[in-house]
Enzyme design. Structure first.
Site, PDB file in Angstrom:
ATOM      1  CG  PHE A 165      38.856  57.470  41.412  1.00 12.55           C
ATOM      2  CD1 PHE A 165      39.605  57.282  42.569  1.00 12.55           C
ATOM      3  CD2 PHE A 165      37.489  57.256  41.468  1.00 12.55           C
ATOM      4  CE1 PHE A 165      38.997  56.876  43.753  1.00 12.55           C
ATOM      5  CE2 PHE A 165      36.874  56.842  42.635  1.00 12.55           C
ATOM      6  CZ  PHE A 165      37.624  56.655  43.785  1.00 12.55           C
ATOM      7  CB  ALA A 166      41.876  63.018  38.224  1.00 11.45           C
ATOM      8  CB  ILE A 167      44.836  58.050  40.151  1.00 11.89           C
ATOM      9  CG1 ILE A 167      43.646  58.033  41.117  1.00 11.89           C
ATOM     10  CG2 ILE A 167      46.099  57.550  40.834  1.00 11.89           C
ATOM     11  CD1 ILE A 167      43.861  58.791  42.394  1.00 11.89           C
ATOM     12  CE1 TYR A 170      42.700  56.538  32.718  1.00  9.42           C
ATOM     13  CE2 TYR A 170      44.755  55.932  33.803  1.00  9.42           C
ATOM     14  CZ  TYR A 170      43.727  55.639  32.925  1.00  9.42           C
ATOM     15  OH  TYR A 170      43.734  54.431  32.242  1.00  9.42           O
ATOM     16  CG  ASP A 257      39.243  56.984  30.689  1.00 13.58           C
ATOM     17  OD1 ASP A 257      38.240  56.888  31.421  1.00 13.58           O
ATOM     18  OD2 ASP A 257      39.826  55.989  30.203  1.00 13.58           O
ATOM     19  CG  HIS A 277      30.520  46.716  28.749  1.00 11.99           C
ATOM     20  ND1 HIS A 277      31.019  46.772  27.457  1.00 11.99           N
ATOM     21  CD2 HIS A 277      31.588  46.869  29.572  1.00 11.99           C
ATOM     22  CE1 HIS A 277      32.327  46.948  27.505  1.00 11.99           C
ATOM     23  NE2 HIS A 277      32.705  47.009  28.776  1.00 11.99           N
ATOM     24  CB  THR A 289      34.200  39.431  29.844  1.00  6.11           C
ATOM     25  OG1 THR A 289      33.687  40.757  30.042  1.00  6.11           O
ATOM     26  CG2 THR A 289      34.476  39.199  28.373  1.00  6.11           C
ATOM     27  CD  GLU A 347      33.435  46.191  33.404  1.00  7.25           C
ATOM     28  OE1 GLU A 347      33.290  47.381  33.066  1.00  7.25           O
ATOM     29  OE2 GLU A 347      33.911  45.304  32.655  1.00  7.25           O
TER      30      GLU A 347
END
Length: 397
Positions: A165-167, A170, A257, A277, A289, A347
């Site tokens: 996703f290049a929104i 980004y 990214d 993670h 988390t 996530e």
């Protein structure tokens, strides 16, 4: 299948009067009953001795013959159908035994290859866990032979889709993402890069290898970066149903990214995979988390949890990716209706899903790492997919 044939036949012959006692031949019927010259009276002559009539059928009952033929035909057809059904069931059972589909390695015949013999008494890695309690492999450097895997997936003519996703701002990361993917991602295999963006005119032109292409999917933007993150599941789900199912065999869903720094290949492919993670691969579950509020669909109690998975790199077969993204999108919609937003958005919901639906393969943190924050510990033999230094505040504004 139960095949039933109902057949009833009623035959009645009325043998009356002199047709029997008088020695006369019954008229009509399906059979010859003998000659009057033998059984009864001959023309112009009377027999000195009288015998009781004897019936001597010269043929089988036509009804019986028809019944037997019909029965035989049904038995043969039923046996053929059952054999075909059993054959199909056998193929389905075989598929289910390898994870719900005919997985690549079992479905192909390799040509002659020379490689080091695997040693049963010499583990490939002694410093890390390489198998989950549900027998899914955990992929680390040194646990696979890429030459064997490449040949297996090459023979299957596998096509891999990579979504990103290049929104908004980004889109600035997209060129490096694509350039490094061409060097390290699924080299030698067919790849389709699916770029979700609200700025199709800003998508850079990057030289691509044979059998590789970029597909730009124009989507809307959102004011908050959290909304962009959460709507990724919805968009991947929608496009999986509309086109990905018909275009590629596997989907890899990755953050833009980042950059590929080392080999990322077919060793990751499986019906459903998640990535450990980098911040929690050595932590106790109480420190994960997870979303802890019971009101949320993403809630995980403190005494549950296998691993903490990163939302920036997951995937599997298109059918499985469709399932996970649809489930996460629906769970987020329920939360939204109750005014709840999970602590780590999509996530958090991904972690809830992978707790309930165990992945068939788990990727080590080699496949998503932040060297700036975590350095390069000895346990990481390679850093394959790494973050790009940036200011989140500037990018997300």
């Amino acid at each position: 299948m139960v095949l039933c044939a109902h057949f009833s036949a009623a035959t009645s012959t009325s043998l009356q009067g002199e047709g029997v006692l008088g020695g006369k031949r019954p008229q009509g019927g399906l059979c010859n009953w003998g000659s009057e010259g033998i059984l009864g009276q001959s023309a112009g002559r009377k027999e000195s001795t009288s015998y009781p009539p004897v019936w001597k059928p010269k043929c089988c009952s036509l009804c019986t013959v028809i019944f037997l033929l019909i029965t035989l035909v049904w038995v043969l057809l039923g046996a053929g159908f059952l054999n075909l059904r059993n054959s199909r069931l056998g193929r389905q059972v075989g598929a289910s035994e390898v994870g719900g589909e005919l997985d690549g390695p079992q479905a192909v015949t390799l040509s002659r290859m020379v490689y080091p013999q695997p040693k049963v008494l010499t583990p490939s890695r002694k410093d890390v866990l390489v198998l989950t309690p549900w027998l899914a492999p955990i992929v680390w450097e040194g646990t696979f032979n890429i030459d064997i895997l490449n040949e297996q997936f090459r023979l299957r003519n596998t096509t891999i889709g990579l979504t990103t996703f290049a929104i908004k701002k980004y889109v600035a990361f997209l060129e490096l993402f694509l350039q490094t993917a061409e060097k390290h991602f699924m080299v030698g295999h067919k790849v389709t890069y699916y770029v979700f963006t609200d700025r199709p005119g800003d998508v850079p032109r990057v030289p691509l290898g044979e059998g590789r292409q970029v597909v730009v999917l124009e989507v809307r933007s959102y004011s908050r970066w959290q909304d962009v993150s959460m709507h990724r599941m919805e968009m991947i789900s929608n496009f999986s149903r509309r086109r990905f199912l018909h275009e590629v065999d596997y989907l890899v869903c990755a953050d833009v990214d980042m950059r590929f720094r080392d080999h990322v290949g077919v060793e990751i492919l499986s019906p459903l995979f998640g990535t450990l993670h980098p911040g929690f691969y050595g932590a106790a579950r109480e420190a994960f988390t997870y979303e802890r509020r019971p009101q949320s669909q993403a809630h995980v109690p403190r005494d549950e949890g296998d691993f903490y998975y990163a939302g920036g790199f997951f995937g599997g077969s298109v059918a499985e990716v469709l399932r996970v993204t649809s489930a996460c999108h629906q769970a987020m919609a329920v939360d939204r209706a109750h005014g709840i937003e999970a602590v780590w958005h999509d996530e958090s919901h991904l972690n809830r899903y992978l707790l309930d639906h165990k992945p068939t393969k788990v990727l080590s943190p080699e496949y998503l790492w932040d060297e700036q924050l975590l350095g390069w510990p000895a346990v990481m033999k390679k850093l394959r997919y790494v973050t790009v230094p940036k200011s989140h505040r500037v990018i997300r504004d």
